[in-house]
Scaffold this active site. Structure first.
Site, PDB file in Angstrom:
ATOM      1  N   ASP A 106      32.004  -0.127 -16.696  1.00  0.00           N
ATOM      2  CA  ASP A 106      32.204   0.575 -15.197  1.00  0.00           C
ATOM      3  C   ASP A 106      30.435  -0.077 -14.420  1.00  0.00           C
ATOM      4  O   ASP A 106      31.099  -1.491 -13.854  1.00  0.00           O
ATOM      5  CB  ASP A 106      31.686   2.144 -15.987  1.00  0.00           C
ATOM      6  CG  ASP A 106      30.918   3.104 -14.507  1.00  0.00           C
ATOM      7  OD1 ASP A 106      31.856   3.714 -14.481  1.00  0.00           O
ATOM      8  OD2 ASP A 106      29.644   3.447 -15.060  1.00  0.00           O
ATOM      9  N   PHE A 155      35.864   8.969 -12.058  1.00  0.00           N
ATOM     10  CA  PHE A 155      35.820   9.350 -13.003  1.00  0.00           C
ATOM     11  C   PHE A 155      37.270   9.720 -13.593  1.00  0.00           C
ATOM     12  O   PHE A 155      38.221  10.621 -13.206  1.00  0.00           O
ATOM     13  CB  PHE A 155      34.961  10.790 -13.592  1.00  0.00           C
ATOM     14  CG  PHE A 155      34.371  10.428 -15.055  1.00  0.00           C
ATOM     15  CD1 PHE A 155      33.764  10.222 -15.860  1.00  0.00           C
ATOM     16  CD2 PHE A 155      34.949  12.031 -15.627  1.00  0.00           C
ATOM     17  CE1 PHE A 155      33.371  10.317 -17.172  1.00  0.00           C
ATOM     18  CE2 PHE A 155      35.237  11.875 -17.120  1.00  0.00           C
ATOM     19  CZ  PHE A 155      33.823  11.619 -17.540  1.00  0.00           C
TER      20      PHE A 155
HETATM   21  P1  5GP Z   1      29.613   0.648 -19.103  1.00  0.00           P
HETATM   22  O1  5GP Z   1      27.654   0.887 -19.406  1.00  0.00           O
HETATM   23  O2  5GP Z   1      30.347  -0.369 -18.785  1.00  0.00           O
HETATM   24  O3  5GP Z   1      28.299   2.072 -17.542  1.00  0.00           O
HETATM   25  O4  5GP Z   1      29.581   2.088 -19.399  1.00  0.00           O
HETATM   26  C1  5GP Z   1      30.645   1.850 -20.690  1.00  0.00           C
HETATM   27  C2  5GP Z   1      31.161   3.000 -20.937  1.00  0.00           C
HETATM   28  O5  5GP Z   1      31.414   4.165 -20.320  1.00  0.00           O
HETATM   29  C3  5GP Z   1      32.860   3.056 -21.600  1.00  0.00           C
HETATM   30  O6  5GP Z   1      32.763   2.944 -22.557  1.00  0.00           O
HETATM   31  C4  5GP Z   1      32.919   4.801 -21.366  1.00  0.00           C
HETATM   32  O7  5GP Z   1      32.672   5.066 -22.848  1.00  0.00           O
HETATM   33  C5  5GP Z   1      32.212   5.011 -20.637  1.00  0.00           C
HETATM   34  N1  5GP Z   1      32.752   5.474 -18.955  1.00  0.00           N
HETATM   35  C6  5GP Z   1      32.751   5.015 -18.276  1.00  0.00           C
HETATM   36  N2  5GP Z   1      33.210   5.256 -17.039  1.00  0.00           N
HETATM   37  C7  5GP Z   1      33.559   6.521 -17.582  1.00  0.00           C
HETATM   38  C8  5GP Z   1      35.270   6.548 -16.450  1.00  0.00           C
HETATM   39  O8  5GP Z   1      35.658   7.042 -15.650  1.00  0.00           O
HETATM   40  N3  5GP Z   1      35.585   7.845 -17.589  1.00  0.00           N
HETATM   41  C9  5GP Z   1      35.145   7.894 -19.587  1.00  0.00           C
HETATM   42  N4  5GP Z   1      35.643   8.334 -20.283  1.00  0.00           N
HETATM   43  N5  5GP Z   1      33.924   7.524 -19.707  1.00  0.00           N
HETATM   44  C10 5GP Z   1      33.714   5.951 -18.799  1.00  0.00           C
END
Ligand code: 5GP
Ligand code: MG
Length: 178
Positions: A106, A155
């Site tokens: 993300d 999400f």
């Molecule tokens: P980042 O550090 O890249 O912002 O987020 C990564 C982590 O956040 C992912 O490994 C996941 O666990 C969670 N995450 C990010 N986007 C989503 C989403 O749309 N749905 C869910 N369930 N988890 C997400």
């Protein structure tokens, strides 16, 4: 597949099981050809990656190992930006061909921290493979080499991904109803 409810939120079908398996096969094929003759150490980021890691690894026809780390930067449906390492790697990644496995990238905060940590241990190579990628939210410079599917900034749950701990058991991917 139809609309589902998890706690206070409604979700609609987004990627079905057949499409998921095809996306995973395509990524596995790329890895099999890019790493021909090499040994791979997969490092999966728990909890979300468990289903993807399992289905991907079954399609790898090279010598490979897998290990898991547990990190977390999410609270509900919004990133907190705070990385907590809950438990990490016990073995060294030095001189190994390492592929980091994520369920979804993300902002990139989670994967960037882990990537930089592992780089210090001097792996032979280090790449990132993620099931889903949200390019519009990605703020980091670390290259994401293998992406099964790029998705919009919505999400999603299912296939290992949760909403407040629930929904990981759903065999396909659902998107928050707008
Ligand atoms: P980042 O550090 O890249 O912002 O987020 C990564 C982590 O956040 C992912 O490994 C996941 O666990 C969670 N995450 C990010 N986007 C989503 C989403 O749309 N749905 C869910 N369930 N988890 C997400
Ligand atoms: Mg994750």
């Amino acid at each position: 597949m139809s609309e589902i409810q998890i706690k206070d939120l409604a979700f609609v079908p987004y990627i079905n099981e057949t499409e998921l398996q095809k996306l995973i096969s395509d990524v596995a094929q790329k890895i099999n050809s890019d790493y021909k003759g090499k040994e791979i150490l997969f490092v999966g980021v728990l909890n979300g990656v468990f289903m993807f890691a399992s289905d991907l690894m079954k399609r790898i026809d090279l010598k490979c190992q897998i290990s898991f780390v547990k990190l977390s930067s999410y609270d509900g449906t919004e990133t907190t930006g705070i990385i907590k390492e809950l438990f990490g790697l016990t073995e060294s990644v030095e001189s190994k061909h390492v592929i980091l496995l994520e369920d979804i990238v993300d902002t990139g905060i989670t994967i960037e921290g882990l990537y930089n940590d592992l780089l210090k241990q001097k792996p032979a190579s280090l790449e990132i493979c993620t099931l889903l990628f949200k390019p519009d939210k990605y703020t980091k410079g670390v290259p994401i080499k293998y992406v099964a599917k790029s998705v919009p900034n919505e999400f999603v749950v299912g296939y290992g991904l949760d909403y407040d701990g629930f929904g990981r058991n759903i065999p396909s991917i659902y998107q928050l109803k707008s």
